[in-house]
Design a protein around this motif. Structure first.
Motif, PDB file in Angstrom:
ATOM      1  N   ASP A   1       3.033 -10.306   6.735  1.00 35.19           N
ATOM      2  CA  ASP A   1       4.237  -9.763   7.380  1.00 35.19           C
ATOM      3  C   ASP A   1       5.366 -10.757   7.185  1.00 35.19           C
ATOM      4  OD1 ASP A   1       3.000  -7.435   8.239  1.00 35.19           O
ATOM      5  OD2 ASP A   1       2.285  -8.368  10.082  1.00 35.19           O
TER       6      ASP A   1
ATOM      7  N   GLU B   1       0.809  -1.223   0.000  1.00 38.96           N
ATOM      8  CA  GLU B   1       0.000   0.000   0.000  1.00 38.96           C
ATOM      9  C   GLU B   1       0.841   1.272   0.000  1.00 38.96           C
ATOM     10  OE1 GLU B   1       0.999  -1.755   2.492  1.00 38.96           O
ATOM     11  OE2 GLU B   1       0.609  -0.900   4.466  1.00 38.96           O
TER      12      GLU B   1
ATOM     13  N   ASP C   1       4.754  -6.800  -0.402  1.00 42.14           N
ATOM     14  CA  ASP C   1       4.733  -7.867   0.604  1.00 42.14           C
ATOM     15  C   ASP C   1       4.868  -9.227  -0.051  1.00 42.14           C
ATOM     16  OD1 ASP C   1       4.215  -6.147   2.924  1.00 42.14           O
ATOM     17  OD2 ASP C   1       2.278  -5.774   1.986  1.00 42.14           O
TER      18      ASP C   1
ATOM     19  N   GLY D   1       5.805  -4.859   7.828  1.00 43.90           N
ATOM     20  CA  GLY D   1       5.903  -6.300   7.625  1.00 43.90           C
ATOM     21  C   GLY D   1       6.670  -7.049   8.698  1.00 43.90           C
TER      22      GLY D   1
HETATM   23 MG    MG Z   1       2.304  -4.214   6.118  1.00 39.88          MG
END
Ligand code: MG
Ligand code: AMP
Length: 401
Positions: free
Chosen positions: A263, A193, A233, A256
């Motif tokens: 994560d 994001e 990610d 993360g």
């Molecule tokens: Mg994150």
């Protein structure tokens, strides 16, 4: 999800982090005028005497002090003035007994003279100067090498240069110095994001805060921030950026590092290196990790901007300054009363951000996700684990950041 099963105390986290410090060995030569704050790698000696010659410390008359013995207002000594010497000029004309030379502050003393009488203690008529007070030998004379002698040490290896030391080096004729390189700190923001500020935000996206906050912090504390492009990610993207990042002295990931399915920073760190800890009993900043990957120290900071920056101050800054060979940062601490009660999580040591208003301490902490928890704060109050509330009016120690 893979919840934390254990955490370590903040003091253990700091200790484990600092155990991994390897002070930088790389050196570089920099111009003195660009060397403020840099750490000297060698002793530096003056190339010239400072001042390079005996000089007048006052505007007045260069005299032979013996000529002025016993001078008073009533019985002044009359001296013949045969020359005038301004700063930057050298007079080779010997001042004989009974003579003097007009001289400006900073001008070299002419031969024959050993003192300067300030103009206020004289009067002049034609070519004659009346001296009303006796001059002691060397009076108002800045002695050659009185400030620094050529060959003497101006600044020692290991010292961080200050504006005054830059002045001393310049006076001593030093143009460039050998310093330790500033450690390079690779900064990686992770998260699908995250968008670089300046671009338009798409749905579900937010601007990158952490690379900017950490970058500013690193530059303030002796490092050179190297922002790398972000990583989404995925194990592949994280692995690829880790490889690039590990060409630097220190690596800081943000985001993360927690326990969600996306994560994955910890998975990559575990696969590629040794993780010293993951999870600190601290608020903000619990999901923080520290690892070494091929000998390179790697911080895994939480994505929440206040958590990330808080641990930037508390863990990264002490680590970076030691790597950079800078003295420990000693933030100012003030003790003031709390304006209103503050509540804290009893299970974690909290760095609770506050503002100082009218001599009282106002809570500023809104939550770890809000950057304004720090941007609108002046510092923090430490609240030990086990304490859940501090009453209004209590005197608290605020560390100013
Ligand atoms: Mg994150
Ligand atoms: P994470 O640590 O990845 O679980 O992220 C926690 C929260 O921080 C989420 O709301 C993220 O969107 C946000 N976040 C992560 N990285 C950044 C960043 N670089 N700048 C601003 N917010 C971030």
């Amino acid at each position: 999800m893979r919840p934390f099963t254990s955490t370590i105390s903040f003091s253990d986290a700091l200790r484990l982090t600092l155990e991994a410090v390897i002070p930088i060995e790389r050196r570089e030569t920099v111009l003195v005028r660009q060397a403020d704050g840099r750490v000297l790698a060698c002793d530096v000696t003056a190339a010239v005497d400072v001042p390079p010659f005996d000089r007048a410390a006052m505007d007045g008359y260069a005299v032979r002090s013996a000529d002025t013995a016993g001078a008073t207002g009533e019985a002044p000594r009359a001296l013949r003035c045969r020359s005038r010497i301004f700063a930057g000029e050298v007079s080779r004309q010997v001042v004989e007994p009974g003579e003097c030379a007009e001289i400006a502050t900073g001008a070299p003393l002419p031969p024959g003279t050993d003192a300067v009488v300030m103009v206020e203690d004289t009067s002049s008529e034609g070519g004659t100067v009346l001296v009303r007070v006796p001059a002691a030998p060397r009076q108002n004379v800045g002695a050659r090498a009185g400030d620094l002698a050529a060959g003497s040490v101006v600044a020692r290896a290991g010292r961080a240069l200050t504006p005054a030391m830059i002045g001393a080096l310049s006076a001593g004729g030093v143009e460039a110095v050998e310093v330790y390189a500033r450690p390079t700190v690779a900064l990686v923001s992770t998260g699908n994001e995250i968008v670089e500020p300046g671009r338009a935000l798409g749905p579900g996206q937010i601007y990158d805060v952490n690379r900017r906050t950490l970058g500013a912090l690193v530059e303030r504390h002796g490092g050179r921030a190297v922002p790398l492009s972000g990583a989404g990610d995925s194990i592949d993207e994280l692995g690829a950026v880790l490889t690039r990042a590990c060409t630097h002295d220190i690596v800081v990931f943000s985001g993360g590092s927690s326990v969600g399915n996306r994560d994955m920073v910890l998975d990559v760190l575990r696969a590629r290196g040794e993780v010293a800890y993951h999870g600190i009993a601290v608020k903000p900043g619990k999901p923080t990790a520290f690892a070494r990957v091929g000998g390179v120290p790697v911080f895994g900071m939480p994505g929440n901007p206040t958590s990330c920056l808080s641990n930037g101050y508390l863990l990264l800054v002490p680590f970076l300054r030691r790597v950079a060979r800078l003295p420990a940062w000693e933030p100012r601490v003030v003790e003031l009363p709390l304006a209103r009660a503050i509540r804290s999580s009893a299970d974690r040591h909290q760095f609770f951000t506050v503002r100082i208003e009218d001599g009282r301490v106002e809570p500023a902490f809104k939550g770890s996700s809000a950057i304004t928890s720090m941007a609108d704060a002046d510092g923090y109050v430490e609240i030990a684990a086990g304490t859940s509330e501090i009453a209004a009016g209590t005197l608290v120690r605020v560390t100013i950041f």
